[in-house]
Design a protein around this motif. Structure first.
Motif, PDB file in Angstrom:
ATOM      1  N   ARG A  77      55.578  62.274  19.556  1.00 29.09           N
ATOM      2  CA  ARG A  77      54.205  61.873  19.328  1.00 29.09           C
ATOM      3  C   ARG A  77      54.056  60.359  19.479  1.00 29.09           C
ATOM      4  O   ARG A  77      53.066  59.873  20.011  1.00 29.09           O
ATOM      5  N   ASP A  78      55.065  59.624  19.037  1.00 25.79           N
ATOM      6  CA  ASP A  78      55.021  58.175  19.202  1.00 25.79           C
ATOM      7  C   ASP A  78      54.980  57.785  20.674  1.00 25.79           C
ATOM      8  O   ASP A  78      54.258  56.863  21.063  1.00 25.79           O
ATOM      9  N   LEU A  79      55.750  58.488  21.498  1.00 24.11           N
ATOM     10  CA  LEU A  79      55.708  58.209  22.939  1.00 24.11           C
ATOM     11  C   LEU A  79      54.292  58.389  23.460  1.00 24.11           C
ATOM     12  O   LEU A  79      53.783  57.586  24.244  1.00 24.11           O
ATOM     13  N   ALA A  80      53.639  59.474  23.009  1.00 25.35           N
ATOM     14  CA  ALA A  80      52.285  59.752  23.476  1.00 25.35           C
ATOM     15  C   ALA A  80      51.305  58.681  22.985  1.00 25.35           C
ATOM     16  O   ALA A  80      50.439  58.234  23.739  1.00 25.35           O
ATOM     17  N   TYR A  81      51.458  58.242  21.737  1.00 25.93           N
ATOM     18  CA  TYR A  81      50.573  57.197  21.214  1.00 25.93           C
ATOM     19  C   TYR A  81      50.742  55.901  22.006  1.00 25.93           C
ATOM     20  O   TYR A  81      49.766  55.213  22.321  1.00 25.93           O
ATOM     21  N   VAL A  82      51.989  55.559  22.308  1.00 21.22           N
ATOM     22  CA  VAL A  82      52.251  54.330  23.066  1.00 21.22           C
ATOM     23  C   VAL A  82      51.578  54.403  24.437  1.00 21.22           C
ATOM     24  O   VAL A  82      50.862  53.487  24.855  1.00 21.22           O
ATOM     25  N   ALA A  83      51.781  55.536  25.125  1.00 18.17           N
ATOM     26  CA  ALA A  83      51.169  55.704  26.442  1.00 18.17           C
ATOM     27  C   ALA A  83      49.648  55.682  26.328  1.00 18.17           C
ATOM     28  O   ALA A  83      48.957  55.093  27.171  1.00 18.17           O
ATOM     29  N   LEU A  84      49.122  56.299  25.259  1.00 15.49           N
ATOM     30  CA  LEU A  84      47.668  56.344  25.085  1.00 15.49           C
ATOM     31  C   LEU A  84      47.085  54.939  24.985  1.00 15.49           C
ATOM     32  O   LEU A  84      46.093  54.621  25.640  1.00 15.49           O
ATOM     33  N   PHE A  85      47.699  54.085  24.172  1.00 13.16           N
ATOM     34  CA  PHE A  85      47.110  52.752  24.013  1.00 13.16           C
ATOM     35  C   PHE A  85      47.341  51.867  25.227  1.00 13.16           C
ATOM     36  O   PHE A  85      46.497  51.022  25.534  1.00 13.16           O
ATOM     37  N   ALA A  86      48.444  52.077  25.933  1.00 12.70           N
ATOM     38  CA  ALA A  86      48.605  51.374  27.209  1.00 12.70           C
ATOM     39  C   ALA A  86      47.441  51.759  28.127  1.00 12.70           C
ATOM     40  O   ALA A  86      46.846  50.903  28.793  1.00 12.70           O
ATOM     41  N   ALA A  87      47.084  53.046  28.121  1.00 20.42           N
ATOM     42  CA  ALA A  87      45.977  53.513  28.954  1.00 20.42           C
ATOM     43  C   ALA A  87      44.647  52.952  28.461  1.00 20.42           C
ATOM     44  O   ALA A  87      43.779  52.585  29.266  1.00 20.42           O
ATOM     45  N   ILE A  88      44.480  52.855  27.147  1.00 17.40           N
ATOM     46  CA  ILE A  88      43.215  52.334  26.604  1.00 17.40           C
ATOM     47  C   ILE A  88      43.027  50.874  27.017  1.00 17.40           C
ATOM     48  O   ILE A  88      41.935  50.460  27.424  1.00 17.40           O
ATOM     49  N   ARG A 135      54.878  50.392  17.652  1.00 18.11           N
ATOM     50  CA  ARG A 135      54.214  51.172  18.684  1.00 18.11           C
ATOM     51  C   ARG A 135      53.157  50.342  19.403  1.00 18.11           C
ATOM     52  O   ARG A 135      52.971  50.459  20.613  1.00 18.11           O
ATOM     53  N   LEU A 171      54.957  47.997  21.799  1.00 15.24           N
ATOM     54  CA  LEU A 171      55.483  48.764  22.936  1.00 15.24           C
ATOM     55  C   LEU A 171      54.367  49.166  23.899  1.00 15.24           C
ATOM     56  O   LEU A 171      54.552  49.153  25.113  1.00 15.24           O
ATOM     57  N   VAL A 176      54.430  48.387  27.850  1.00 15.28           N
ATOM     58  CA  VAL A 176      54.270  49.413  28.888  1.00 15.28           C
ATOM     59  C   VAL A 176      53.121  49.039  29.815  1.00 15.28           C
ATOM     60  O   VAL A 176      53.228  49.125  31.040  1.00 15.28           O
TER      61      VAL A 176
END
Lengths: 198, 244, 213
Positions: free
Chosen positions: A14-25, A62, A65, A69
């Motif tokens: 889930r942390d991986l997904a949160y990190v990717a999500l905020f990079a996308a945001i 997170r 990170l 990313v």
């Protein structure tokens, strides 16, 4: 070991997904056109709002990170900086210090947010975002510009003053949002020992 | 954040009893002080099992128990004799999971990359992965979208991609959590047909009762308990009657 | 689409990504060790020769990446004319231009996947701290997947608010949007587990097509 080893395992992915999500945001915020505010000398871009949100929603690790990313993607040639900039050249430019400061800023904001988490409200959120989102960013960006362009520190400093009012607005918005998100869907979980440690 | 790999038996396959089905033994689950499921004991060996119930009845948690996404706080779940608490990797290799929202399941930007993701994680050799990707692209009419970004697919195509991504991992059973809730009628029928044609055993959690017509067994979950358990002819009318 | 890569088969394109990035880094350090206009100017000419000559990149591919800082370079030059002298100003501007052009050449001639591999390689010492380099490629891929998704969900929330009479873009929409995508990301985390992300062997066979371009 937290209760239920199943939750332990899930936290990682889930942390991986949160990190990717905020990079996308942060990337999506770069797509928004700059806003011209009457009375403000320069248009406000939304991207550093993403830096502040990453720190104050995800916390230090997170959040930091997520920005690493994001910068990695930009370095690989994705034109995700506001104005469609990207590629390795933005990391060699005179204002590159501001980019380098983003992961650190998000980390610091996250650290302060975690520190204030139990009594987190608008005031504490503002403290975190003003220190991490403005002080840290300029403390890295201004000397970098000065070193890179061979200009004295004062010139680099006065040049960046025009951006400060916009950044304060962003810190207020980020703080309002962070407090509301904490109420609706808190992401930061403090380890239970922190209660006695700090 | 802990990225270190836990010292767990990961690679070697623990001894399993194929064909034993999914065995729930006095299973309960609580989130904090809220009881979501309690006292569930049953064995699923049928090829087609449906699970119905109101929102918040606990059926989503029930689905997640079957492949170890959620581990029970009391009792145990055994898949072919493998405990979901201690042998979760082996369990997940056997039981695939399809989520309600395909957007939450597609993790790679393009269609072919996403299909390859599961088998890559399993350490399947590259040539075999390529073969499976082609097979899935063909079977679900996605061949023309191989290198397209996943977000350009329609809602129905996304759900087919999500299902294909699970099938590429060659599981023996697949659990579906409301696979048609976000789809229109045409796509609901298409996904229903796809599920019907699967050779794998399936468990389908759904609100679409007509999906369950040819099923072997249907469970009704109510307030965290299995309130009814039988053939669709027995349980579906009972469930509908309770709604009135 | 999401990349500044310009396809080609030249020597520069085929050179290992790690070598190109290494040279760029070396140049970044080296150019600041000299104040001689001839050396700095030579570096710029060399970078242009490699990019336009050896790699056969179109002018535009380089201009696109350098243009955003054009104005800043001009200001820098003017500042130096007023505050220091012509020589210092010329060196400062040429130095930045040489770096910018070299970086643009590397970006335009290197595939995203090759760069991801270099990033994973650079991160491999972090194994000591428990970071698994293969995860980096996964997070980058997920980010590319999330970008259109977040944009789409934002548009949908905006429509929903417009339908209820709130036509202006308001920051109030940020909260429901964030909660929605955070929930989705939590489910994505579950999906990663269900699809065996935790099962990954230490070195994943990577045979994926180019992420973008």
């Amino acid at each position: 070991m937290p209760a239920g080893s199943g939750t332990f395992r899930r936290v990682k992915s889930r942390d991986l997904a949160y990190v990717a999500l905020f990079a996308a945001i942060v990337a999506v915020l770069g797509l928004l056109p700059p806003v011209n505010v009457p009375g403000f000398p320069v248009p406000i871009t939304a991207q550093t709002l993403g830096v502040m949100l990453a720190g104050s929603v995800l916390g230090a690790k997170r959040g930091g990170l997520a920005l690493l990313v994001f910068l990695a993607l930009v370095a690989m040639g994705a034109p995700l900086l506001s104005g469609g900039r990207g590629g390795l050249s933005v990391f060699a430019g005179p204002t590159a210090g501001y980019l380098y400061s983003w992961p650190i800023a998000a980390f610091v904001i996250g650290l302060l947010t975690q520190l204030f988490w139990r009594r987190f409200n608008l005031a504490w959120a503002l403290v975190a975002n003003l220190i991490g989102g403005i002080l840290v960013i300029y403390a890295i960006g201004i000397p970098f510009t000065s070193l890179f362009g061979d200009v004295p520190l004062w010139a680099s400093f006065t040049g960046s003053l025009t951006f400060i009012p916009g950044d304060v607005v962003k810190a207020v918005v980020a703080s309002l949002v962070a407090v509301a998100v904490r109420r609706a869907y808190p992401v930061i979980e403090l380890p239970s020992r922190r209660a006695t440690a700090s | 954040m802990r990225w270190r790999r836990r010292p767990e038996a990961g690679a070697e396959e623990p001894a399993a009893t194929p064909g034993a089905g999914i065995d729930l033994r006095d299973v309960g689950h609580e989130y904090g002080d809220r009881t979501v499921l309690s006292g569930v004991s049953l064995t699923l060996t049928e090829r087609r099992v449906g699970v119905i119930g109101a929102n918040g009845s606990g059926k989503s948690t029930f689905a997640r128990l079957l492949n170890g996404l959620v581990v029970p706080t009391s009792g145990s779940v055994l898949v072919d004799g493998l405990d979901t608490r201690t042998q979760v990797r082996a369990v997940r290799r056997r039981v695939g999971f399809v989520f309600q929202d395909p957007d939450a399941q597609i993790v790679h930007p393009t269609v072919a990359e996403d299909l390859a993701f599961g088998p890559q994680n399993q350490g399947v050799p590259a040539e075999e992965i390529a073969r499976r990707v082609e097979e899935m692209l063909d079977r679900y009419g996605l061949a023309g979208h191989r290198d397209h970004p996943a977000h350009l697919l329609s809602g129905g195509q996304k759900q087919l991609l999500a299902i294909a991504g699970v099938l590429a991992m060659r599981p023996q059973r697949i659990v579906f959590d409301e696979p048609t809730t976000l789809l229109d009628l045409a796509n609901t029928r298409r996904v229903a047909r796809v599920i019907d044609e699967l050779e794998q055993d399936v468990v389908v959690v759904t609100h679409h009762l007509d999906l369950l017509a040819g099923f072997d067994r249907v469970l009704v979950v109510e307030d965290g308990r299995v309130a009814a358990d039988g053939t669709p002819a027995e349980t579906v009318p009972w469930y509908v009657a309770r709604m009135d | 689409m999401l990349s500044l890569y310009v396809p080609g088969r030249s020597v520069v394109h085929r050179a290992p990504a790690g070598l190109k990035l290494g040279l760029l880094a070396a140049l970044g350090v080296g150019l600041f060790l000299t104040e001689r206009p001839a050396v700095v100017g030579g570096a710029l000419v060399g970078a242009l020769a490699v990019g336009l000559g050896a790699a056969r990149l179109p002018w535009r591919a380089l201009a696109v990446q350098v243009r955003p800082v054009w104005l800043w370079l001009a200001l820098l030059f003017v500042f130096h004319l007023l505050a220091t002298d012509l020589r210092t100003g010329t060196v400062a501007v040429l130095r930045l231009l040489a770096l910018l052009v070299t970086a643009a050449v590397v970006t335009a001639t290197t595939r995203v996947t090759a760069l991801v591999a270099v990033v994973e390689w650079l991160a491999s010492p972090l194994r000591v701290f428990g970071v698994r380099p293969a995860r980096i490629g996964l997070v980058i891929a997920m980010t590319l997947r999330f970008i259109p998704l977040v944009a789409e969900r934002a548009a949908r929330i905006r429509e929903a608010q417009a339908a209820r009479g709130a036509y202006r873009l308001r920051w109030g929409m940020a909260v429901p949007l964030l909660v929605q995508v955070l929930r989705m990301a939590a489910t994505v985390g579950e999906a990663l587990d269900a699809r065996g992300a935790d099962d990954a062997p230490a070195r994943r066979p990577r045979a994926r097509p180019a992420v973008a371009s």
